[in-house]
Design an enzyme around this catalytic site. Structure first.
Site, PDB file in Angstrom:
ATOM      1  N   ASN A 150     -41.855  -4.911 -49.010  1.00 53.72           N
ATOM      2  CA  ASN A 150     -41.916  -5.235 -47.585  1.00 53.72           C
ATOM      3  C   ASN A 150     -43.316  -5.584 -47.108  1.00 53.72           C
ATOM      4  OD1 ASN A 150     -41.864  -2.373 -48.358  1.00 53.72           O
ATOM      5  ND2 ASN A 150     -42.438  -1.986 -46.249  1.00 53.72           N
ATOM      6  N   GLN A 178     -35.379  -6.168 -47.677  1.00 55.89           N
ATOM      7  CA  GLN A 178     -36.206  -7.351 -47.390  1.00 55.89           C
ATOM      8  C   GLN A 178     -35.643  -8.638 -47.990  1.00 55.89           C
ATOM      9  OE1 GLN A 178     -38.767  -7.748 -45.324  1.00 55.89           O
ATOM     10  NE2 GLN A 178     -38.864  -5.596 -44.751  1.00 55.89           N
ATOM     11  N   CYS A 325     -43.009   1.193 -39.728  1.00 54.65           N
ATOM     12  CA  CYS A 325     -42.794   2.633 -39.543  1.00 54.65           C
ATOM     13  C   CYS A 325     -43.998   3.443 -39.996  1.00 54.65           C
ATOM     14  CB  CYS A 325     -41.540   3.072 -40.279  1.00 54.65           C
ATOM     15  SG  CYS A 325     -41.521   2.495 -41.951  1.00 54.65           S
TER      16      CYS A 325
HETATM   17  N1  PLP Z   1     -36.519  -0.678 -47.016  1.00 58.86           N
HETATM   18  C1  PLP Z   1     -37.423  -1.640 -46.845  1.00 58.86           C
HETATM   19  C2  PLP Z   1     -37.949  -2.367 -48.040  1.00 58.86           C
HETATM   20  C3  PLP Z   1     -37.868  -1.971 -45.566  1.00 58.86           C
HETATM   21  O1  PLP Z   1     -38.767  -2.940 -45.404  1.00 58.86           O
HETATM   22  C4  PLP Z   1     -37.341  -1.260 -44.458  1.00 58.86           C
HETATM   23  C5  PLP Z   1     -37.831  -1.537 -43.107  1.00 58.86           C
HETATM   24  O2  PLP Z   1     -38.850  -2.119 -42.879  1.00 58.86           O
HETATM   25  C6  PLP Z   1     -36.383  -0.271 -44.694  1.00 58.86           C
HETATM   26  C7  PLP Z   1     -36.001  -0.008 -45.989  1.00 58.86           C
HETATM   27  C8  PLP Z   1     -35.781   0.490 -43.574  1.00 58.86           C
HETATM   28  O3  PLP Z   1     -34.905  -0.314 -42.825  1.00 58.86           O
HETATM   29  P1  PLP Z   1     -34.460   0.106 -41.366  1.00 58.86           P
HETATM   30  O4  PLP Z   1     -35.580  -0.253 -40.449  1.00 58.86           O
HETATM   31  O5  PLP Z   1     -33.240  -0.706 -41.086  1.00 58.86           O
HETATM   32  O6  PLP Z   1     -34.183   1.546 -41.408  1.00 58.86           O
END
Ligand code: PLP
Length: 382
Positions: A150, A178, A325
């Site tokens: 990501n 992603q 996040c």
């Molecule tokens: N996995 C990856 C690689 C991500 O980039 C993200 C969010 O940026 C997530 C999981 C989590 O997704 P969500 O925001 O829908 O919880």
């Protein structure tokens, strides 16, 4: 305003918006209700499941709708762990570059008797499939790898990893948050046992995601209650959001070829422009990447979120210093550290994630704004 943070979230696409509006107005019954309104909503939800399954080469019964990618990742890992405990397998292999939803779920398991091996990427940002093969031992029960990172956008050797896992009888989870809707994702090609995705990363409403669970593989619920989602995810389904996920996914898959060509050309242009500036380094420039995601280290520049805030407030450019996040931290980026970047560089990373809504004019604007800002900044901070 120039929005280039599509890896964090996307604006809803037209198909998703229209679907959501239609379901909200016409099919708002509880899909579990036995009456006509309920059946109407349930029918739409099952259509959405069919469409979603088709987009990844799965069958509808293998799709568990969730609220987001984090939920799907957590459920996949805890489900695989449950199976491993029954099989007497206690070793997990993953990577140092996973999203925190995977990383934190795995860390929880280390407190419950599991051991964890985290593979590191090489300097190009890619995990080596032969490192995975060497890390396997007789106790290995789970491999969890992201399809593309990501932060760097670099595509990981998921196909090779899947083949290795299937051959060794190891459960294989892929975080495709992603990649779904951006590059082809096929559960059979990937030899996936579990695969996670999130609607808001490809033009659907936030609050929508899914977990693919291969037929014959067990899963455990994270939420207890009714028998929704084949007893694997209790709680009344968010019908409108989930139908928007199917509409956006279908539209992304149908337009993928054209969008990939267009968005890749924007990414190339941005990379060309920014790497012409002294002290700007494209991360993993030689690696295969997502069409729209690219990150740079900016030397002699403000660190992380400070730079993001300046670009946003002074120039109206919305980008990111890493995973949304994890933002708010001024720690060196852990993905870059694992690639061998020095802490000073790993603090100075910006990610630009483009999609089909961006234009070449916006790319020119971003590059000239960054150049002007860096010139002024470096005069004051030589
Ligand atoms: N996995 C990856 C690689 C991500 O980039 C993200 C969010 O940026 C997530 C999981 C989590 O997704 P969500 O925001 O829908 O919880």
């Amino acid at each position: 305003m120039v929005y280039c943070d599509n890896a964090a979230t996307t604006k809803m696409c037209e198909a998703a918006k229209q679907t959501m509006l239609y379901i909200t107005e016409n099919c708002w019954g509880n899909p579990s209700s036995a009456h006509g309104f309920g059946m109407n909503a349930s029918e739409k939800l099952e259509e959405a499941r069919e469409v979603t399954a088709e987009c990844i080469g799965a069958s509808a019964e293998e799709i568990v709708f969730t609220s987001c990618g984090s939920e799907a990742n957590t459920q996949a890992i805890l489900s695989a762990a449950e199976i491993c405990l029954k099989r007497g397998k206690t070793h997990i292999i993953s990577t140092a570059i996973e999203h925190s939803s995977v990383m934190n779920a795995l860390q929880t398991l280390t407190g419950r008797g599991f051991t964890l091996t985290l593979l590191k990427p090489d300097k190009t940002g890619k995990i080596n499939a032969s490192d995975l093969a060497s890390a396997i031992n007789k106790d290995t029960g789970i491999v969890s790898i992201m399809h593309a990172n990501n932060e760097t956008g670099i595509i990981q050797p998921a196909v090779e990893a899947g083949i290795i896992c299937r051959k060794n009888g190891i459960l294989f989870h892929i975080d495709a948050v992603q990649t779904a809707g951006h590059i082809p994702v096929n559960v059979k090609t990937l030899c996936a046992d579990y695969l996670s995705a999130s609607g808001h990363k490809f033009g659907a409403a936030k609050g929508s995601g899914f977990l693919y669970v291969r037929k014959g593989i067990d899963a455990v619920p994270l939420i207890f209650g009714g028998k929704q989602e084949n007893r694997l995810r209790a709680g009344t389904q968010a019908t409108a959001q989930l139908c928007s996920l199917a509409a956006a996914f279908d539209s992304s898959v149908k337009n993928m070829e054209n969008n990939t060509e267009y968005v890749s050309s924007l990414t190339r242009l941005l990379t060309q422009e920014l790497t012409a500036v002294p002290g700007v380094i494209c991360i993993g420039s030689a690696s295969e990447r997502l069409p729209g995601t690219v990150s740079f280290v900016f030397r002699n520049a403000p660190a992380g979120d400070a730079f993001v805030n300046i670009l946003s407030s002074a120039y109206g450019i919305m980008c990111s210093s890493g995973a949304a996040c994890d933002s708010g931290s001024i720690k060196p980026d852990r993905v870059l550290l694992s690639m061998g970047y020095a802490p000073g560089d790993a603090e100075r990373m910006l990610r630009f994630s483009l999609n089909e809504n961006n234009t070449p004019e916006e790319i020119k604007y971003i590059s000239s704004a960054v150049k002007i800002f860096l010139m002024k900044y470096r005069e004051i901070h030589p």
